[in-house]
Design an enzyme around this catalytic site. Structure first.
Site, PDB file in Angstrom:
ATOM      1  CG  ASN A   6      36.492  59.086  19.277  1.00 31.74           C
ATOM      2  OD1 ASN A   6      37.692  58.903  19.483  1.00 31.74           O
ATOM      3  ND2 ASN A   6      36.035  60.122  18.594  1.00 31.74           N
ATOM      4  CE  LYS A  28      35.517  62.895  20.795  1.00 35.25           C
ATOM      5  NZ  LYS A  28      34.649  64.049  20.696  1.00 35.25           N
ATOM      6  CG  HIS A  43      35.862  62.494  14.970  1.00 34.03           C
ATOM      7  ND1 HIS A  43      35.894  63.773  15.461  1.00 34.03           N
ATOM      8  CD2 HIS A  43      35.003  61.796  15.758  1.00 34.03           C
ATOM      9  CE1 HIS A  43      35.093  63.836  16.514  1.00 34.03           C
ATOM     10  NE2 HIS A  43      34.536  62.644  16.718  1.00 34.03           N
ATOM     11  CD  GLU A 103      36.619  65.993  18.417  1.00 33.24           C
ATOM     12  OE1 GLU A 103      37.421  65.076  18.641  1.00 33.24           O
ATOM     13  OE2 GLU A 103      35.575  66.153  19.077  1.00 33.24           O
ATOM     14  CD  GLU A 119      30.507  61.202  15.879  1.00 37.34           C
ATOM     15  OE1 GLU A 119      30.357  60.657  16.963  1.00 37.34           O
ATOM     16  OE2 GLU A 119      31.585  61.707  15.508  1.00 37.34           O
ATOM     17  N   GLY A 132      30.406  66.704  22.048  1.00 37.65           N
ATOM     18  CA  GLY A 132      31.087  67.262  23.219  1.00 37.65           C
ATOM     19  C   GLY A 132      30.388  68.473  23.815  1.00 37.65           C
ATOM     20  CB  SER A 142      26.012  64.879  23.779  1.00 40.55           C
ATOM     21  OG  SER A 142      26.937  65.931  23.606  1.00 40.55           O
TER      22      SER A 142
END
Ligand code: PGA
Length: 258
Positions: free
Chosen positions: A13, A15, A98, A100, A170, A176, A216
């Site tokens: 991904n 991003k 996701h 985010e 996740e 991150g 991560s």
């Protein structure tokens, strides 16, 4: 449960990273694995890079995905892209829900469900993201939170479609941050997700559904995470931006498959 461990799926991904030129270079750099890999490889790139990525990976076993889509086919939705548009440029996958997107763009479980339906209608495959916050984990409600996310996301999705959906677990606190869930924590929640799929559909569908871990993941921890029974692959952010690192993770996944 007799979990199908043959299907290891490694997805990147990107991003909001990389220009078209950087995209072309990346695919040249990973060309060594593009025809030989035994695991499935997906790269979810920014919209503007999809056509370049599709061209660069023609004839390889790498599939290209987007990171979001709108649930309408077309209309007055400034700045949005529909599943139909993605399909028209040969996109094969789309990440939906996701964290985010949920956090910064107000996506809810209900809109996630609408987007999944729109994507499946266009014959796109879906990577559905779910995961708990640190507060949820510390309050011991991880399984409840994830269960609600999965149930609403899959509302009215018929059993025949589950093979077109990958679930990426996740934990928000691991994305991150450099903090990875322990392999045991990740396996336990992936197992809980599998139980939810079994209760919504049946055991055989739960055994075959691909559940990835994300947060991560990198070449240092991939081996341990991927060796867990309930983890069928990874959704990789930061570490997928570096060609060498991504190839290393693919190699780990391939060796695991031998
Ligand atoms: P990360 O991102 O690997 O950089 O933690 C994972 C993701 O957001 O999918």
């Amino acid at each position: 449960m007799n979990i199908n461990k043959k299907k290891t799926v490694i997805a990147g991904n990107w991003k909001m990273n990389k220009t078209p030129i950087e995209t072309k270079n990346f695919f040249k750099d990973i060309s060594s694995i593009s025809t030989t890999s035994k695991c499935d490889i997906i790269l979810c790139v920014p919209y503007i890079n999809i056509s370049y990525a599709v061209k660069e990976t023609e004839g390889s076993n790498i599939k290209i995905g987007a990171q979001n889509c709108h649930w309408n086919e077309s209309g007055a939705f400034t700045g949005e892209i529909s599943a139909k548009m993605l399909k028209s440029i040969n996109t094969q996958y789309v990440i939906i829900g996701h964290s985010e997107r949920r956090l910064y763009f107000a996506e809810t479980d209900a809109t996630v469900n609408k987007k999944i339906k729109a994507a499946l209608k266009e014959h796109l495959k879906v990577i559905l993201c779910v995961g708990e916050s640190l507060t949820d984990r510390e309050s011991n409600i991880t399984n409840e939170v994830v269960s609600i996310q999965v149930k609403i996301a899959l509302k009215e999705i018929p059993k025949e479609q589950i093979e077109n959906i990958i679930i990426a677990y996740e934990p928000l606190w691991a994305i991150g941050t450099g903090k990875t869930a322990t392999a045991e924590q990740a396996d336990e929640t992936c197992s809980a997700i599998r139980q939810i799929i079994s209760s919504l559909y049946n055991n055989s569908i739960a055994e075959n559904v691909v559940i990835q871990y994300g947060g991560s993941m990198n070449s240092k921890n991939a081996q341990e995470l991927l060796s867990k029974p309930n983890i069928n692959g990874g959704l990789i952010g930061g570490a997928s931006l570096n060609a060498n690192e991504f190839v290393e993770i693919i190699n780990i996944a391939n060796n695991k498959n031998v």
